[in-house]
Design an enzyme around this catalytic site. Structure first.
Site, PDB file in Angstrom:
ATOM      1  N   HIS A 153     -11.451  -1.259   6.630  1.00 17.92           N
ATOM      2  CA  HIS A 153      -9.994  -1.391   6.509  1.00 17.92           C
ATOM      3  C   HIS A 153      -9.235  -0.648   7.609  1.00 17.92           C
ATOM      4  O   HIS A 153      -8.559  -1.269   8.422  1.00 17.92           O
ATOM      5  CB  HIS A 153      -9.616  -0.884   5.110  1.00 17.92           C
ATOM      6  CG  HIS A 153      -8.150  -0.915   4.798  1.00 17.92           C
ATOM      7  ND1 HIS A 153      -7.668  -0.713   3.530  1.00 17.92           N
ATOM      8  CD2 HIS A 153      -7.060  -1.083   5.575  1.00 17.92           C
ATOM      9  CE1 HIS A 153      -6.344  -0.784   3.543  1.00 17.92           C
ATOM     10  NE2 HIS A 153      -5.963  -1.007   4.769  1.00 17.92           N
ATOM     11  N   GLU A 181       0.805  -1.224   0.000  1.00 21.24           N
ATOM     12  CA  GLU A 181       0.000   0.000   0.000  1.00 21.24           C
ATOM     13  C   GLU A 181       0.842   1.280   0.000  1.00 21.24           C
ATOM     14  O   GLU A 181       0.402   2.320   0.464  1.00 21.24           O
ATOM     15  CB  GLU A 181      -0.919   0.000   1.222  1.00 21.24           C
ATOM     16  CG  GLU A 181      -1.917  -1.137   1.212  1.00 21.24           C
ATOM     17  CD  GLU A 181      -3.017  -0.917   2.222  1.00 21.24           C
ATOM     18  OE1 GLU A 181      -4.124  -0.536   1.807  1.00 21.24           O
ATOM     19  OE2 GLU A 181      -2.759  -1.108   3.430  1.00 21.24           O
ATOM     20  N   HIS A 211      -0.462   5.262   8.004  1.00 23.40           N
ATOM     21  CA  HIS A 211      -1.603   4.402   7.663  1.00 23.40           C
ATOM     22  C   HIS A 211      -1.688   3.275   8.680  1.00 23.40           C
ATOM     23  O   HIS A 211      -0.677   2.647   9.015  1.00 23.40           O
ATOM     24  CB  HIS A 211      -1.449   3.829   6.263  1.00 23.40           C
ATOM     25  CG  HIS A 211      -2.432   2.733   5.984  1.00 23.40           C
ATOM     26  ND1 HIS A 211      -3.793   2.963   5.909  1.00 23.40           N
ATOM     27  CD2 HIS A 211      -2.265   1.398   5.806  1.00 23.40           C
ATOM     28  CE1 HIS A 211      -4.406   1.809   5.688  1.00 23.40           C
ATOM     29  NE2 HIS A 211      -3.508   0.846   5.624  1.00 23.40           N
ATOM     30  N   HIS A 258      -4.570   0.361  11.053  1.00 25.96           N
ATOM     31  CA  HIS A 258      -5.863  -0.316  11.230  1.00 25.96           C
ATOM     32  C   HIS A 258      -6.231  -0.258  12.712  1.00 25.96           C
ATOM     33  O   HIS A 258      -6.672  -1.247  13.281  1.00 25.96           O
ATOM     34  CB  HIS A 258      -5.776  -1.765  10.744  1.00 25.96           C
ATOM     35  CG  HIS A 258      -5.053  -1.948   9.442  1.00 25.96           C
ATOM     36  ND1 HIS A 258      -4.229  -3.003   9.182  1.00 25.96           N
ATOM     37  CD2 HIS A 258      -5.045  -1.180   8.321  1.00 25.96           C
ATOM     38  CE1 HIS A 258      -3.728  -2.901   7.948  1.00 25.96           C
ATOM     39  NE2 HIS A 258      -4.204  -1.798   7.415  1.00 25.96           N
TER      40      HIS A 258
HETATM   41 MN    MN Z   1      -3.898  -1.198   5.279  1.00 25.65          MN
END
Ligand code: MN
Length: 254
Positions: free
Chosen positions: A179, A84, A103, A105
């Protein structure tokens, strides 16, 4: 280990990025997954991020340079990269003001990426950055609109990265359906601060919701608290860095 000679970013920035990885792990924002990057301090067309590995294990020698334009590592025979990485490259491309991207989760944020109509607006003064004048709170990115009904939900192409950056717009956080979230800031320390307090605000909101009608910060309160808190990021940074280092040393000693 020394960092690879091809990286001409400052040693301080490399170390800060390593620390950011360790802090985000120790604060429970990332686990084996998630990543954080910083724009190169001598070339706005490049950014720095680790190779594909768990953030807690990142050392200076694991940091690579990436091109903002392509999202690819600027090394002839790159190791495995984060799938990603285009989250980072396309946000740096779309937002010249952004100097760092995280980024993750993180668990309390996920319900706001799942429940239709749930709004992750600021409820506590440490998370004023989630709102403000002309700031409706984090937008929700629906990957089905861009990748169809059977994707793995990952931002695995430049096109999906660009779509995510469009949904982020001028905001500081974008939620990603089913996500996680992506947090941006004008510095690495502020990006880490926002990632931590996005999670805290989400947890508080989930705890407050069953108790009664929730009072959100006004736009004015959100702006005022953001300015106050983000002028003090050196304090949590020093604490979190020390805690993360101690924790990693304790793990190594076992
Ligand atoms: Mn991710």
């Amino acid at each position: 280990m020394a960092s690879p000679p091809s990286i001409d970013a400052s040693a301080e920035l490399l170390q800060e990025l390593v620390d950011a990885n360790h802090i985000l792990h120790h604060q429970g924002i990332v686990d084996a997954f998630g990543h954080v990057s910083v724009r190169h301090d001598r070339d706005a067309a490049r950014f720095l991020m680790a190779r594909n590995m768990a953030p807690a294990r990142v050392q200076p020698s694991d940091i690579l340079e990436y091109a903002v334009d392509s999202g690819e590592a600027l090394t002839p025979d790159p190791p495995r990269l984060y799938l990603e990485r285009f989250i980072h490259s396309e946000i740096y491309k779309a937002r010249p003001d952004v100097m760092a991207v995280a980024h993750n989760h993180s668990p309390a944020v996920l319900p706001f990426c799942i429940a239709r109509g749930a709004l992750l607006k600021p409820v506590c003064h440490m998370a004023g950055f989630l709102g403000g004048e002309n700031h409706d709170g984090p937008a929700l990115f629906e990957i089905r609109d861009h990748a169809g009904p059977a994707s793995d939900l990952l931002i695995r192409s430049r096109e999906l990265g660009a779509a995510l950056a469009r949904t982020l717009g001028p905001a500081r956080v974008v939620l990603m359906r089913g996500h996680g979230c992506t947090v941006v800031a004008e510095s690495l320390r502020v990006a880490v601060f926002r990632a931590v307090y996005t999670e805290v605000n989400a947890r508080l909101l989930l705890q407050a919701l069953p108790l009664g009608e929730v009072e959100f910060l006004t736009a004015g309160e959100a702006d005022a608290t953001r300015v106050t808190n983000e002028g003090q990021v050196a304090r949590p940074w020093a604490l979190w860095r020390e805690q993360a280092q101690r924790s990693l040393q304790a793990t190594e000693a076992k």
